[in-house]
Design a protein around this motif. Structure first.
Motif, PDB file in Angstrom:
ATOM      1  N   GLY A  22       0.819  -1.210   0.000  1.00 56.26           N
ATOM      2  CA  GLY A  22       0.000   0.000   0.000  1.00 56.26           C
ATOM      3  C   GLY A  22       0.847   1.253   0.000  1.00 56.26           C
ATOM      4  N   GLY A  23       1.942   1.251   0.783  1.00 56.57           N
ATOM      5  CA  GLY A  23       2.828   2.408   0.813  1.00 56.57           C
ATOM      6  C   GLY A  23       3.485   2.667  -0.535  1.00 56.57           C
ATOM      7  N   ILE A  24       3.931   1.605  -1.196  1.00 52.74           N
ATOM      8  CA  ILE A  24       4.535   1.762  -2.519  1.00 52.74           C
ATOM      9  C   ILE A  24       3.518   2.314  -3.508  1.00 52.74           C
ATOM     10  CG2 ILE A  24       5.564   0.521  -4.452  1.00 52.74           C
ATOM     11  CD1 ILE A  24       7.439   0.911  -2.130  1.00 52.74           C
ATOM     12  N   THR A  25       2.287   1.818  -3.436  1.00 51.01           N
ATOM     13  CA  THR A  25       1.246   2.284  -4.351  1.00 51.01           C
ATOM     14  C   THR A  25       0.962   3.771  -4.162  1.00 51.01           C
ATOM     15  OG1 THR A  25       0.235   0.088  -4.342  1.00 51.01           O
ATOM     16  CG2 THR A  25      -1.134   1.921  -5.117  1.00 51.01           C
ATOM     17  N   ILE A  26       0.824   4.192  -2.894  1.00 50.19           N
ATOM     18  CA  ILE A  26       0.561   5.607  -2.620  1.00 50.19           C
ATOM     19  C   ILE A  26       1.725   6.473  -3.089  1.00 50.19           C
ATOM     20  CG2 ILE A  26       0.215   7.298  -0.784  1.00 50.19           C
ATOM     21  CD1 ILE A  26      -1.296   5.143   0.756  1.00 50.19           C
ATOM     22  N   GLY A  27       2.951   6.026  -2.845  1.00 49.83           N
ATOM     23  CA  GLY A  27       4.118   6.791  -3.280  1.00 49.83           C
ATOM     24  C   GLY A  27       4.174   6.934  -4.792  1.00 49.83           C
ATOM     25  N   THR A  28       3.855   5.857  -5.512  1.00 49.23           N
ATOM     26  CA  THR A  28       3.841   5.920  -6.971  1.00 49.23           C
ATOM     27  C   THR A  28       2.802   6.906  -7.473  1.00 49.23           C
ATOM     28  OG1 THR A  28       4.558   3.612  -7.077  1.00 49.23           O
ATOM     29  CG2 THR A  28       3.608   4.563  -9.081  1.00 49.23           C
ATOM     30  N   LEU A  29       1.621   6.886  -6.853  1.00 50.62           N
ATOM     31  CA  LEU A  29       0.568   7.826  -7.254  1.00 50.62           C
ATOM     32  C   LEU A  29       0.985   9.269  -6.999  1.00 50.62           C
ATOM     33  CD1 LEU A  29      -2.625   5.938  -6.008  1.00 50.62           C
ATOM     34  CD2 LEU A  29      -1.826   6.204  -8.358  1.00 50.62           C
ATOM     35  N   LEU A  30       1.686   9.532  -5.881  1.00 46.52           N
ATOM     36  CA  LEU A  30       2.134  10.895  -5.589  1.00 46.52           C
ATOM     37  C   LEU A  30       3.145  11.368  -6.623  1.00 46.52           C
ATOM     38  CD1 LEU A  30       2.516  10.828  -1.693  1.00 46.52           C
ATOM     39  CD2 LEU A  30       0.810  12.055  -3.040  1.00 46.52           C
ATOM     40  N   VAL A  31       4.068  10.483  -7.011  1.00 45.86           N
ATOM     41  CA  VAL A  31       5.056  10.859  -8.028  1.00 45.86           C
ATOM     42  C   VAL A  31       4.371  11.187  -9.350  1.00 45.86           C
ATOM     43  CG1 VAL A  31       6.980  10.002  -9.415  1.00 45.86           C
ATOM     44  CG2 VAL A  31       6.937   9.575  -6.959  1.00 45.86           C
ATOM     45  N   LEU A  32       3.385  10.371  -9.727  1.00 45.20           N
ATOM     46  CA  LEU A  32       2.652  10.636 -10.966  1.00 45.20           C
ATOM     47  C   LEU A  32       1.890  11.950 -10.884  1.00 45.20           C
ATOM     48  CD1 LEU A  32       1.271   7.067 -11.771  1.00 45.20           C
ATOM     49  CD2 LEU A  32       3.139   8.265 -12.911  1.00 45.20           C
ATOM     50  N   LEU A  33       1.312  12.255  -9.705  1.00 48.53           N
ATOM     51  CA  LEU A  33       0.564  13.496  -9.546  1.00 48.53           C
ATOM     52  C   LEU A  33       1.485  14.705  -9.660  1.00 48.53           C
ATOM     53  CD1 LEU A  33      -2.061  14.964  -8.902  1.00 48.53           C
ATOM     54  CD2 LEU A  33      -1.583  14.652  -6.475  1.00 48.53           C
ATOM     55  N   ILE A  34       2.663  14.647  -9.011  1.00 44.75           N
ATOM     56  CA  ILE A  34       3.629  15.751  -9.097  1.00 44.75           C
ATOM     57  C   ILE A  34       4.094  15.943 -10.535  1.00 44.75           C
ATOM     58  CG2 ILE A  34       5.934  16.498  -8.400  1.00 44.75           C
ATOM     59  CD1 ILE A  34       5.428  15.133  -5.703  1.00 44.75           C
ATOM     60  N   LEU A  42       2.409  15.266 -13.228  1.00 42.98           N
ATOM     61  CA  LEU A  42       1.313  15.863 -13.991  1.00 42.98           C
ATOM     62  C   LEU A  42       1.222  17.362 -13.732  1.00 42.98           C
ATOM     63  CD1 LEU A  42      -1.160  15.520 -15.815  1.00 42.98           C
ATOM     64  CD2 LEU A  42      -2.506  15.011 -13.768  1.00 42.98           C
ATOM     65  N   VAL A  43       1.375  17.763 -12.460  1.00 45.40           N
ATOM     66  CA  VAL A  43       1.320  19.188 -12.134  1.00 45.40           C
ATOM     67  C   VAL A  43       2.482  19.924 -12.789  1.00 45.40           C
ATOM     68  CG1 VAL A  43       1.466  20.866 -10.262  1.00 45.40           C
ATOM     69  CG2 VAL A  43       0.061  18.822  -9.987  1.00 45.40           C
ATOM     70  N   TRP A  44       3.672  19.322 -12.763  1.00 41.67           N
ATOM     71  CA  TRP A  44       4.837  19.974 -13.382  1.00 41.67           C
ATOM     72  C   TRP A  44       4.648  20.122 -14.881  1.00 41.67           C
ATOM     73  CZ3 TRP A  44       8.240  18.343 -17.158  1.00 41.67           C
ATOM     74  CH2 TRP A  44       9.373  19.132 -17.336  1.00 41.67           C
ATOM     75  N   TRP A  45       4.039  19.123 -15.526  1.00 41.68           N
ATOM     76  CA  TRP A  45       3.870  19.163 -16.970  1.00 41.68           C
ATOM     77  C   TRP A  45       2.833  20.204 -17.379  1.00 41.68           C
ATOM     78  CZ3 TRP A  45      -0.172  17.451 -20.362  1.00 41.68           C
ATOM     79  CH2 TRP A  45       0.191  17.396 -21.711  1.00 41.68           C
ATOM     80  N   THR A  46       1.773  20.366 -16.587  1.00 44.14           N
ATOM     81  CA  THR A  46       0.703  21.302 -16.944  1.00 44.14           C
ATOM     82  C   THR A  46       1.007  22.728 -16.513  1.00 44.14           C
ATOM     83  OG1 THR A  46      -0.461  20.691 -14.891  1.00 44.14           O
ATOM     84  CG2 THR A  46      -1.077  19.536 -16.914  1.00 44.14           C
ATOM     85  N   THR A  47       1.780  22.904 -15.420  1.00 42.86           N
ATOM     86  CA  THR A  47       2.102  24.254 -14.931  1.00 42.86           C
ATOM     87  C   THR A  47       3.586  24.336 -14.611  1.00 42.86           C
ATOM     88  OG1 THR A  47       1.480  23.564 -12.689  1.00 42.86           O
ATOM     89  CG2 THR A  47      -0.204  24.676 -14.002  1.00 42.86           C
ATOM     90  N   PRO A  48       4.455  24.331 -15.637  1.00 39.53           N
ATOM     91  CA  PRO A  48       5.910  24.340 -15.379  1.00 39.53           C
ATOM     92  C   PRO A  48       6.394  25.581 -14.680  1.00 39.53           C
ATOM     93  CG  PRO A  48       5.429  24.740 -17.705  1.00 39.53           C
ATOM     94  CD  PRO A  48       4.130  24.351 -17.054  1.00 39.53           C
TER      95      PRO A  48
END
Length: 264
Positions: free
Chosen positions: A98-110, A112-118
């Motif tokens: 569960g911890g690995i899954t949450i960490g992976t989702l956070l990395v993907l979210l960051i 996405l934010v960097w790509w849309t609002t550099p």
């Protein structure tokens, strides 16, 4: 007969009938592994395998109860032989998964934010320039020339740090420069007789102006003005200096005779 009887007397007796596994194959079947794996476990992991007291090392036996105890005490990461050590606890530990899954989702979210609002992650992002309001009064000894209408007799440098204007002094006109970090406006030598509409170069280091029927330029670092071309007339004298180092200007002798010109 004598030798066989002697070997049977030296071998430990079977426990509880059927508890003893009398060959590598039977041990492997009990552990649900192949014989090769069982050999490796016996050498490297301390699998409790016994040998009969004679020269043939192939004759082995093991007790189910000892194997069960050995399995219970084995390291968790080796309980599933043949799997990577990192995979076994990950598959069996739901909290870690569960911890690995949450960490992976956070990395993907960051990402996405960097790509849309550099711009949010831009290093050393300059702060927006604040709005400034102030009044500049030319000195009484060199007041701004004003004729009640166009052309314009004042120019602001591209970086907003200097102002150049046409002043009237001692019966003639002349260009004055006033830095915004100074209270003193100073005359620009050689610009006497300036007619109208001074303008800056893109880098703010030169000023274009009209005088004596000519289009001229002068450096704010010093030096005499340089004549560029004829610009005869007194109607709608105005110019603009492009980033391509060309000047477009208008000039004419009378209202209906105004033309637009270009010079390098």
């Amino acid at each position: 007969m004598g030798k066989l009887q002697q070997e049977q007397e030296k071998s430990p007796p079977a426990r509880d009938g059927g508890e003893r596994l009398d060959s590598w194959k039977k041990i492997a079947v009990y552990l649900d592994r192949d014989v090769r794996t069982v050999h490796r476990w016996e050498k490297k992991e301390g699998l409790p395998v016994h040998r009969h007291v004679h020269d043939s090392l192939a004759t082995v036996y093991a007790y189910r109860s000892e194997i069960d105890t050995w399995l219970a005490n084995r390291r968790p990461e080796l309980e599933k032989d043949g799997l990577p050590h990192w995979f076994t606890p990950l598959r069996e530990n739901k909290k870690t998964l569960g911890g690995i899954t949450i960490g992976t989702l956070l990395v993907l979210l960051i990402g996405l934010v960097w790509w849309t609002t550099p711009d949010l992650f831009a290093p050393n992002k300059p702060a927006p320039s604040p709005l400034r309001k102030f009044v500049i009064s030319p000195p009484s000894s060199a007041p701004l020339r004003f004729r009640g209408g166009p052309p314009i007799n004042l120019a602001i440098s591209p970086d907003g740090r200097r102002i150049v204007y046409i002043a009237r002094r001692d019966g003639t006109t002349q260009l004055y420069v006033r830095p915004l970090d100074d209270f003193v406006a100073r005359p620009i030598p050689g610009t006497e007789g300036t007619q109208a509409c001074p303008f800056f170069s893109p880098d703010g280091e030169w000023v274009g102006f009209f005088a004596d029927g000519k289009l001229k330029k002068v450096s704010l670092r010093g030096g005499p003005p340089i004549t560029l071309c004829d610009a005869a007339g007194s109607w709608w004298l105005a110019g603009s200096w492009s980033p391509q180092n060309e000047i477009v200007f208008s000039a004419g002798l009378k209202r209906g005779d105004v033309g637009v010109y270009r010079v390098s």
